[in-house]
Design a protein around this motif. Structure first.
Motif, short mmCIF file in Angstrom:
data_model
loop_
_atom_site.label_atom_id
_atom_site.label_comp_id
_atom_site.label_asym_id
_atom_site.label_seq_id
_atom_site.Cartn_x
_atom_site.Cartn_y
_atom_site.Cartn_z
N ASP A 77 16.15 29.24 -35.33
CA ASP A 77 15.46 30.39 -34.74
C ASP A 77 16.14 31.68 -35.17
OD1 ASP A 77 13.66 31.86 -33.26
OD2 ASP A 77 14.93 31.83 -31.49
N LYS A 124 13.87 28.23 -53.83
CA LYS A 124 14.37 29.62 -53.82
C LYS A 124 15.89 29.60 -53.72
CE LYS A 124 12.00 32.57 -51.36
NZ LYS A 124 11.59 33.67 -52.24
N PRO A 180 17.51 31.45 -47.71
CA PRO A 180 16.34 32.23 -47.27
C PRO A 180 16.03 32.05 -45.78
CG PRO A 180 15.63 30.31 -48.51
CD PRO A 180 17.12 30.36 -48.62
N THR A 181 15.57 33.16 -45.21
CA THR A 181 15.05 33.13 -43.84
C THR A 181 13.57 32.77 -43.92
OG1 THR A 181 16.58 34.87 -43.23
CG2 THR A 181 14.74 34.48 -41.74
N LEU A 182 13.16 31.77 -43.16
CA LEU A 182 11.78 31.29 -43.20
C LEU A 182 11.08 31.59 -41.89
CD1 LEU A 182 12.62 27.75 -44.64
CD2 LEU A 182 12.15 29.82 -45.93
N THR A 183 9.82 31.23 -41.83
CA THR A 183 9.10 31.23 -40.56
C THR A 183 8.73 29.78 -40.26
OG1 THR A 183 6.95 31.47 -41.63
CG2 THR A 183 8.09 33.50 -41.03
N ALA A 184 8.32 29.54 -39.03
CA ALA A 184 7.89 28.18 -38.67
C ALA A 184 6.72 27.77 -39.57
CB ALA A 184 7.49 28.14 -37.21
N GLU A 185 5.85 28.73 -39.88
CA GLU A 185 4.71 28.44 -40.74
C GLU A 185 5.16 28.03 -42.14
OE1 GLU A 185 1.54 31.28 -40.50
OE2 GLU A 185 0.66 30.61 -42.37
N ASP A 186 6.19 28.73 -42.67
CA ASP A 186 6.73 28.35 -43.99
C ASP A 186 7.19 26.90 -43.97
OD1 ASP A 186 6.44 30.88 -45.10
OD2 ASP A 186 8.42 31.55 -44.43
N ILE A 204 6.33 24.43 -42.06
CA ILE A 204 5.23 23.47 -41.97
C ILE A 204 4.47 23.40 -43.29
CG2 ILE A 204 3.03 23.02 -40.78
CD1 ILE A 204 4.40 24.08 -38.24
N ARG A 205 4.30 24.54 -43.94
CA ARG A 205 3.62 24.53 -45.24
C ARG A 205 4.41 23.74 -46.29
NH1 ARG A 205 -0.68 27.72 -46.35
NH2 ARG A 205 -1.23 29.30 -44.80
N TRP A 211 8.13 22.71 -32.58
CA TRP A 211 7.28 22.84 -33.76
C TRP A 211 7.82 22.07 -34.95
CZ3 TRP A 211 9.87 24.77 -37.85
CH2 TRP A 211 10.93 25.64 -37.62
N SER A 259 5.88 19.22 -36.18
CA SER A 259 4.68 19.46 -36.99
C SER A 259 5.02 19.61 -38.47
CB SER A 259 3.98 20.74 -36.54
OG SER A 259 3.72 20.70 -35.16
N LEU A 281 -1.27 25.86 -37.71
CA LEU A 281 -0.67 27.09 -38.22
C LEU A 281 -1.34 28.31 -37.59
CD1 LEU A 281 -0.18 26.27 -42.03
CD2 LEU A 281 1.41 26.02 -40.13
N PHE A 336 0.30 29.43 -34.42
CA PHE A 336 1.51 30.24 -34.63
C PHE A 336 1.13 31.71 -34.81
CE2 PHE A 336 3.72 26.41 -36.76
CZ PHE A 336 4.22 26.00 -35.54
N GLU A 392 7.05 33.04 -33.36
CA GLU A 392 5.75 32.36 -33.54
C GLU A 392 5.51 31.33 -32.44
OE1 GLU A 392 7.43 31.42 -37.43
OE2 GLU A 392 5.38 31.54 -38.16
N GLY A 450 15.45 37.17 -50.14
CA GLY A 450 16.13 36.45 -49.06
C GLY A 450 15.18 35.85 -48.06
N GLY A 451 13.93 35.64 -48.46
CA GLY A 451 12.96 35.13 -47.51
C GLY A 451 12.32 36.28 -46.74
#
Lengths: 278, 331
Positions: free
Chosen positions: A177, A203, A207-213, A215-216, A233, A236, B44, B47, B183, B301-302
């Motif tokens: 988080d 990458k 890297p900082t991701l999102t929850a959506e990243d 899951i994708r 999450w 998922s 998704l 979110f 999210e 860096g994302g």
């Protein structure tokens, strides 16, 4: 007002007198006789590596997070106490950085010490740094250091020689988080790929991701390195989630070289077990 | 009856905010660098809907708070930060992280940060309100000074706690201090923030005429029959609680509380009856737009931290607005 000012002045004078009369910094010693190494380390990873090379007794100064309890805390890389370092009369000052520190160099010069700067990030950095560090320690009266370095490298080679069974892409997170990952070119990526695994993140860096990243990406498994509750999450993102409390994977030190592969083999076992329904 | 120009301005703002919401809901940049447009399906999509709800609630609370505080304090640079609430929340999170570290527990993250953030924010707010009481009422000047001093003390406490944290735990605290739009939010925190935003906006609109009077000098306000004391107290507490709820949900978010009222004022004028709701809409739109923008930019860096987006873009936008409206922001 005058009594207050007088009280303040008295308190200041007493504090000054107490400071002047104070003993040297706790743990400070007289200059070492002969060539005996007196090490100040401003990097927890370097301190751990020195200890694994047999130099624990030579560490006289450290950061608050170094595991060398007998040594004096002299601050951190960014906020080091130059006077405390000078008072320790070090022969070696070790730091991890990509920049120079002229003030520290000056203190080292007056103390007759040498400053050695490494930048441990990838596995190869740590491997390549072991021999020169061991040579420095050996020159400072720790004769077993070079043999210890060779032994560590051999153990590392043996540990990474056994391949992992999981060849599908795995996502390694060190934070959930927000999700933050070990990307390409990091030491965990180096170890995992060397052992035959694949990293879901192409990458470079962390890297900082999102929850959506996440899951994708749909990795074969999500591995969370560290403690704490996993967010819901993550289920998922992948049917396989593994959490491992492995401090050796959170710091690029000699411990990572030797114990990191073992932690990753445990991760591999857990993934294989979960995928086979065990 | 409302004048036509403010209503048109409000409608324009609502349309702009809807565009921001649509952008956040429908456009993302994937990790391979391609922009993907469209609805991603229920998992998704949920979110994205939750992120939009968080951004709208927090942005509305910050926007309404900023508008009310700028009026009450008669200062166009006032924002929810002046109450010291944000720094107090930061100190709450920093000390919770330190306590967990000392106890050998895992670092609190996500929803677990909401409680210490709220506790720190309310403690700071309580101190500021106590310090600024004069003859049974809140004094605006003392409130600003109290807010700055309490905020400075709380920031210093955060720095001390951060210095004592092991390096691997510092990153979490630093990340929280950049602000975030979760999210997967804690639903209790989201409901509290949404309720605070709605309540404050409603109160600000209902008391719009009194707020207009409060923008005058104290003597002028009293001469037209406005009881400043109770209204100031209620409004300051309302702004503090709304900001605290926002910080507990998203962490500290820079510039939205400052910029949104200025955007709204440029479009709807300075009458608080419509300015406060407009600032809430502007805040919701700005924060949602910042979160959408964050999804599209990757400089290696994302995802960019939300605080970086609001500070960089908000700062530039504020300078442009300042240049255009400096001559008469209250006109």
């Amino acid at each position: 007002m005058q009594p207050i000012l007088a009280s303040l002045a008295t308190a200041a004078a007493l504090a000054f007198a107490a400071a002047c009369g104070r003993a040297p910094v706790e743990g400070a010693r007289t200059p070492a006789a002969g060539n005996a190494a007196r090490i100040v380390s401003l990097s927890p990873a370097l301190t751990r590596t020195v200890c694994m090379l047999g130099g624990q007794g030579a560490v006289v100064g450290r950061t608050p997070w170094c595991e060398a309890p007998d040594a004096v805390i002299v601050g951190t890389l960014e906020d080091r106490n130059l006077e405390a370092i000078a008072a320790l009369h070090p022969t070696l000052i070790l730091r991890q950085s990509s920049t120079e520190d002229p003030a520290l160099e000056t203190v080292a010069a007056t103390s007759g010490a040498s400053v050695h700067t490494w930048h441990f990030d990838r596995v190869e950095d740590v491997r390549a740094g072991l021999a020169p560090l061991a040579k420095l320690l050996a020159a400072g009266g720790i004769p077993g250091a070079e043999a210890a370095a060779r032994d560590l490298l051999e153990r590392h080679q043996r540990a990474i020689a056994a391949p992992v069974r999981t060849t599908l892409p795995v996502l390694f997170l060190f934070s959930v988080d927000p999700p933050m990952a070990f990307g390409a070119g990091t030491y965990v990526d180096d170890l995992w790929r060397t052992m035959g695994g694949a990293n879901a993140i192409s990458k470079a860096g962390y890297p900082t991701l999102t929850a959506e990243d996440v899951i994708r990406l749909a990795p074969a498994a999500v591995v969370v390195i560290g403690r704490g509750a996993l967010p819901s999450w993550i289920g998922s993102a992948s049917p396989v989630q593994v959490q491992v409390d492995a401090p050796d994977l959170l710091e690029p030190s000699a411990r990572m070289l030797v114990d990191g592969p073992a932690s990753l083999h445990r991760v591999d076992e857990s993934i294989a077990s979960a995928r086979s329904g065990g | 009856m409302m004048q036509r120009r403010p209503m048109i301005g409000l409608a324009l703002m609502a349309v702009a905010s809807c565009i921001a919401v649509a952008a956040r809901l429908l456009v993302v940049r994937t990790l391979d660098g391609s922009l993907v447009v469209g609805w991603p399906g229920p998992t998704l999509g949920q979110f994205r809907v939750d992120a939009v709800l968080v951004a709208c609630s927090a942005g509305a609370a910050l926007g309404a708070s900023g508008a009310i505080l700028q009026t009450l304090l008669r200062n166009p640079l006032a924002s929810p930060f002046v109450l010291g609430v944000t720094s107090g929340a930061g100190a709450g999170v920093a000390f919770a992280s330190l306590a967990a570290s000392i106890a050998g527990m895992a670092a609190p993250t996500g929803a677990a940060l909401g409680a210490p953030a709220l506790a720190g924010a309310l403690l700071a707010l309580g101190c500021v309100l106590l310090l600024s009481r004069r003859h049974g009422a809140l004094d605006p000047i003392t409130l600003i000074l109290g807010g700055v001093i309490v905020g400075a003390i709380a920031s210093a406490g955060s720095t001390v706690a951060e210095a004592l944290l092991p390096p691997e735990r510092r990153g979490l605290l630093t990340g929280w201090l950049f602000g975030r739009i979760p999210e997967v939010p804690d639903m209790g925190s989201l409901a509290a923030c949404a309720a605070a935003a709605l309540g404050l906006t409603g109160l600000g609109a209902a008391w719009g005429n009194r707020l207009d009077g409060a923008a005058l000098s104290d003597d002028e306000a009293r001469s037209i029959g406005i009881a400043l004391g109770p209204m100031r107290t209620a409004m300051f507490i309302g702004c503090g609680v709304a900001t605290a709820a926002t910080v507990a949900l998203c962490g500290p978010i820079a510039f939205v509380g400052l910029l949104a009222p200025h955007c709204a004022r440029a479009l709807v004028g300075a009458r608080n009856r419509i300015l406060v709701p407009a600032a809430a809409v502007a805040g919701a739109g700005l924060l949602t737009a910042a979160d959408a923008l964050r999804q599209w930019i990757d400089i290696g860096g994302g995802r960019l931290p939300l605080g970086a987006v609001t500070a960089v873009f908000g700062g530039v936008a504020f300078l442009v607005l300042l240049r255009r409206t400096a001559a008469g922001w209250m006109a």
